[in-house]
Design a protein around this motif. Structure first.
Motif, PDB file in Angstrom:
ATOM      1  N   MET A   1       5.017 -71.608 -51.896  1.00 32.61           N
ATOM      2  CA  MET A   1       5.720 -72.510 -52.534  1.00 32.61           C
ATOM      3  C   MET A   1       6.950 -72.843 -51.656  1.00 32.61           C
ATOM      4  SD  MET A   1       6.612 -72.874 -56.476  1.00 32.61           S
ATOM      5  CE  MET A   1       8.138 -73.952 -57.004  1.00 32.61           C
ATOM      6  N   GLY A   2       7.919 -72.089 -51.083  1.00 28.73           N
ATOM      7  CA  GLY A   2       8.843 -72.363 -50.602  1.00 28.73           C
ATOM      8  C   GLY A   2       9.091 -73.300 -49.560  1.00 28.73           C
ATOM      9  N   MET A   3       7.790 -73.456 -48.635  1.00 30.69           N
ATOM     10  CA  MET A   3       7.502 -74.141 -47.480  1.00 30.69           C
ATOM     11  C   MET A   3       7.409 -75.631 -48.082  1.00 30.69           C
ATOM     12  SD  MET A   3       7.905 -74.134 -44.417  1.00 30.69           S
ATOM     13  CE  MET A   3       6.881 -73.028 -43.398  1.00 30.69           C
ATOM     14  N   ASP A   4       6.668 -75.754 -49.236  1.00 33.41           N
ATOM     15  CA  ASP A   4       6.445 -77.026 -49.756  1.00 33.41           C
ATOM     16  C   ASP A   4       7.637 -77.785 -50.324  1.00 33.41           C
ATOM     17  OD1 ASP A   4       3.594 -76.902 -49.302  1.00 33.41           O
ATOM     18  OD2 ASP A   4       3.241 -76.301 -51.253  1.00 33.41           O
ATOM     19  N   ARG A   5       8.543 -76.909 -50.888  1.00 33.07           N
ATOM     20  CA  ARG A   5       9.981 -77.497 -51.471  1.00 33.07           C
ATOM     21  C   ARG A   5      10.838 -77.866 -50.103  1.00 33.07           C
ATOM     22  NH1 ARG A   5      12.567 -73.484 -55.832  1.00 33.07           N
ATOM     23  NH2 ARG A   5      13.852 -75.268 -56.039  1.00 33.07           N
ATOM     24  N   GLU A   6      10.546 -77.109 -48.956  1.00 29.70           N
ATOM     25  CA  GLU A   6      11.480 -77.613 -47.668  1.00 29.70           C
ATOM     26  C   GLU A   6      10.801 -78.821 -47.247  1.00 29.70           C
ATOM     27  OE1 GLU A   6      14.387 -76.302 -46.854  1.00 29.70           O
ATOM     28  OE2 GLU A   6      14.195 -75.190 -48.633  1.00 29.70           O
ATOM     29  N   ARG A   7       9.574 -78.991 -47.172  1.00 30.96           N
ATOM     30  CA  ARG A   7       9.017 -80.254 -46.645  1.00 30.96           C
ATOM     31  C   ARG A   7       9.544 -81.274 -47.897  1.00 30.96           C
ATOM     32  NH1 ARG A   7       3.096 -78.571 -45.806  1.00 30.96           N
ATOM     33  NH2 ARG A   7       4.078 -76.438 -45.697  1.00 30.96           N
ATOM     34  N   SER A   8       9.640 -81.243 -48.992  1.00 31.42           N
ATOM     35  CA  SER A   8       9.700 -82.389 -49.869  1.00 31.42           C
ATOM     36  C   SER A   8      11.232 -82.706 -49.825  1.00 31.42           C
ATOM     37  CB  SER A   8       9.771 -81.800 -51.337  1.00 31.42           C
ATOM     38  OG  SER A   8      10.561 -80.793 -51.559  1.00 31.42           O
ATOM     39  N   VAL A   9      12.197 -81.773 -49.230  1.00 33.26           N
ATOM     40  CA  VAL A   9      13.503 -81.901 -48.887  1.00 33.26           C
ATOM     41  C   VAL A   9      13.524 -82.854 -47.497  1.00 33.26           C
ATOM     42  CG1 VAL A   9      15.543 -80.818 -48.281  1.00 33.26           C
ATOM     43  CG2 VAL A   9      14.364 -80.077 -50.355  1.00 33.26           C
ATOM     44  N   ASP A  10      12.841 -82.318 -46.658  1.00 33.65           N
ATOM     45  CA  ASP A  10      13.009 -83.006 -45.349  1.00 33.65           C
ATOM     46  C   ASP A  10      12.804 -84.509 -45.272  1.00 33.65           C
ATOM     47  OD1 ASP A  10      13.635 -80.667 -44.075  1.00 33.65           O
ATOM     48  OD2 ASP A  10      11.420 -80.390 -43.503  1.00 33.65           O
ATOM     49  N   ARG A  11      12.070 -85.084 -46.277  1.00 35.70           N
ATOM     50  CA  ARG A  11      11.647 -86.468 -46.254  1.00 35.70           C
ATOM     51  C   ARG A  11      13.114 -86.955 -46.488  1.00 35.70           C
ATOM     52  NH1 ARG A  11      10.361 -88.474 -51.983  1.00 35.70           N
ATOM     53  NH2 ARG A  11      10.532 -86.547 -53.323  1.00 35.70           N
ATOM     54  N   PHE A  12      14.008 -86.616 -47.076  1.00 38.97           N
ATOM     55  CA  PHE A  12      15.168 -87.351 -47.266  1.00 38.97           C
ATOM     56  C   PHE A  12      16.258 -87.336 -46.215  1.00 38.97           C
ATOM     57  CE2 PHE A  12      13.907 -85.936 -51.477  1.00 38.97           C
ATOM     58  CZ  PHE A  12      13.906 -87.169 -52.261  1.00 38.97           C
ATOM     59  N   LEU A  13      16.002 -86.609 -45.263  1.00 38.80           N
ATOM     60  CA  LEU A  13      16.824 -86.537 -44.191  1.00 38.80           C
ATOM     61  C   LEU A  13      16.563 -87.353 -42.920  1.00 38.80           C
ATOM     62  CD1 LEU A  13      16.878 -82.387 -44.039  1.00 38.80           C
ATOM     63  CD2 LEU A  13      18.490 -84.028 -45.351  1.00 38.80           C
ATOM     64  N   PRO A  14      17.407 -87.678 -42.042  1.00 37.50           N
ATOM     65  CA  PRO A  14      18.826 -87.368 -42.298  1.00 37.50           C
ATOM     66  C   PRO A  14      19.598 -88.507 -43.513  1.00 37.50           C
ATOM     67  CG  PRO A  14      18.459 -88.762 -40.426  1.00 37.50           C
ATOM     68  CD  PRO A  14      17.220 -88.631 -40.782  1.00 37.50           C
ATOM     69  N   LEU A  15      20.472 -88.134 -44.193  1.00 35.12           N
ATOM     70  CA  LEU A  15      21.194 -88.810 -45.119  1.00 35.12           C
ATOM     71  C   LEU A  15      22.265 -89.597 -44.391  1.00 35.12           C
ATOM     72  CD1 LEU A  15      22.315 -85.979 -47.844  1.00 35.12           C
ATOM     73  CD2 LEU A  15      20.394 -87.801 -48.162  1.00 35.12           C
ATOM     74  N   ARG A  16      22.216 -90.819 -44.921  1.00 36.12           N
ATOM     75  CA  ARG A  16      23.470 -91.664 -44.677  1.00 36.12           C
ATOM     76  C   ARG A  16      24.737 -90.938 -44.942  1.00 36.12           C
ATOM     77  NH1 ARG A  16      20.456 -96.270 -47.736  1.00 36.12           N
ATOM     78  NH2 ARG A  16      19.426 -97.160 -45.891  1.00 36.12           N
ATOM     79  N   PRO A  17      25.654 -91.086 -43.806  1.00 37.05           N
ATOM     80  CA  PRO A  17      27.099 -90.345 -44.283  1.00 37.05           C
ATOM     81  C   PRO A  17      27.580 -90.645 -45.639  1.00 37.05           C
ATOM     82  CG  PRO A  17      27.069 -91.356 -42.127  1.00 37.05           C
ATOM     83  CD  PRO A  17      25.944 -92.053 -42.787  1.00 37.05           C
ATOM     84  N   ALA A  96      21.396 -81.847 -50.062  1.00 35.70           N
ATOM     85  CA  ALA A  96      22.742 -81.599 -49.425  1.00 35.70           C
ATOM     86  C   ALA A  96      22.797 -80.358 -48.736  1.00 35.70           C
ATOM     87  CB  ALA A  96      23.619 -81.638 -50.776  1.00 35.70           C
ATOM     88  N   ARG A  97      21.924 -79.235 -48.918  1.00 35.21           N
ATOM     89  CA  ARG A  97      22.393 -78.031 -48.086  1.00 35.21           C
ATOM     90  C   ARG A  97      21.585 -78.302 -47.101  1.00 35.21           C
ATOM     91  NH1 ARG A  97      21.697 -74.244 -53.547  1.00 35.21           N
ATOM     92  NH2 ARG A  97      23.912 -74.019 -53.836  1.00 35.21           N
ATOM     93  N   ALA A  98      20.223 -78.827 -46.923  1.00 35.23           N
ATOM     94  CA  ALA A  98      19.490 -78.995 -45.847  1.00 35.23           C
ATOM     95  C   ALA A  98      20.290 -79.648 -44.872  1.00 35.23           C
ATOM     96  CB  ALA A  98      18.234 -79.599 -46.325  1.00 35.23           C
ATOM     97  N   GLU A  99      21.131 -81.028 -45.231  1.00 34.86           N
ATOM     98  CA  GLU A  99      21.797 -81.929 -44.594  1.00 34.86           C
ATOM     99  C   GLU A  99      22.872 -81.215 -43.749  1.00 34.86           C
ATOM    100  OE1 GLU A  99      22.737 -85.660 -42.856  1.00 34.86           O
ATOM    101  OE2 GLU A  99      21.077 -84.556 -43.134  1.00 34.86           O
ATOM    102  N   ALA A 100      23.350 -80.180 -44.686  1.00 35.03           N
ATOM    103  CA  ALA A 100      24.493 -79.549 -44.138  1.00 35.03           C
ATOM    104  C   ALA A 100      24.232 -78.688 -42.853  1.00 35.03           C
ATOM    105  CB  ALA A 100      25.181 -78.680 -45.299  1.00 35.03           C
ATOM    106  N   ARG A 101      22.699 -77.959 -43.095  1.00 30.65           N
ATOM    107  CA  ARG A 101      22.214 -77.105 -42.094  1.00 30.65           C
ATOM    108  C   ARG A 101      22.116 -77.854 -40.963  1.00 30.65           C
ATOM    109  NH1 ARG A 101      19.958 -74.842 -46.627  1.00 30.65           N
ATOM    110  NH2 ARG A 101      18.094 -76.141 -46.226  1.00 30.65           N
ATOM    111  N   ARG A 102      21.610 -79.114 -41.097  1.00 27.66           N
ATOM    112  CA  ARG A 102      21.191 -80.135 -40.124  1.00 27.66           C
ATOM    113  C   ARG A 102      22.463 -80.514 -39.112  1.00 27.66           C
ATOM    114  NH1 ARG A 102      20.673 -85.137 -38.174  1.00 27.66           N
ATOM    115  NH2 ARG A 102      22.062 -86.066 -40.115  1.00 27.66           N
TER     116      ARG A 102
END
Length: 121
Positions: A1-17, A96-102
């Protein structure tokens, strides 16, 4: 399930500033629109969004489920005016955390590439 959660987050990246700054501000607690602008200014942001840009971004990321409306209440800095407050959602926090890591990975690459101090020349 963790990998699915990360993939669902990736669709929002990159965020606009502006979106990242909103999420960053709301990660610290509920705020109204003007409070988000004040928070960005307090962090020393050079490109603070104007009101129109901010409210379009708030609507967009609310529609995406990254933030939600909080209880409407009187703002302590605004006489009798009632303001719309926003809060970050669990999904918004993960994004937000995923974008900060990116962004952190980009900074590391910039240092290694010699674009910033502390890296190769």
């Amino acid at each position: 399930m963790g990998m699915d959660r990360e993939r669902s987050v990736d669709r929002f990246l990159p965020l606009r500033p502006v979106e990242f700054h909103i999420l960053l501000s709301l990660a610290a607690g509920e705020r109204h629109g003007y409070g988000i602008i004040q928070d960005a200014e307090a962090r020393g942001e050079r490109m603070v969004p104007d009101v129109g840009t901010l409210y379009r971004a708030l609507r967009r990321i609310e529609d995406q489920g990254l933030i939600a409306a909080a209880d409407r209440r009187e703002a302590p800095d605004a006489a009798d005016e009632r303001r719309h407050y926003y809060r970050i959602t669990e999904l918004g926090l993960r994004v937000a955390r995923a974008e900060a890591r990116r962004l952190e990975a980009l900074m590391i690459a910039a240092r290694i590439g010699g674009l910033l101090e502390g890296g190769a020349v």
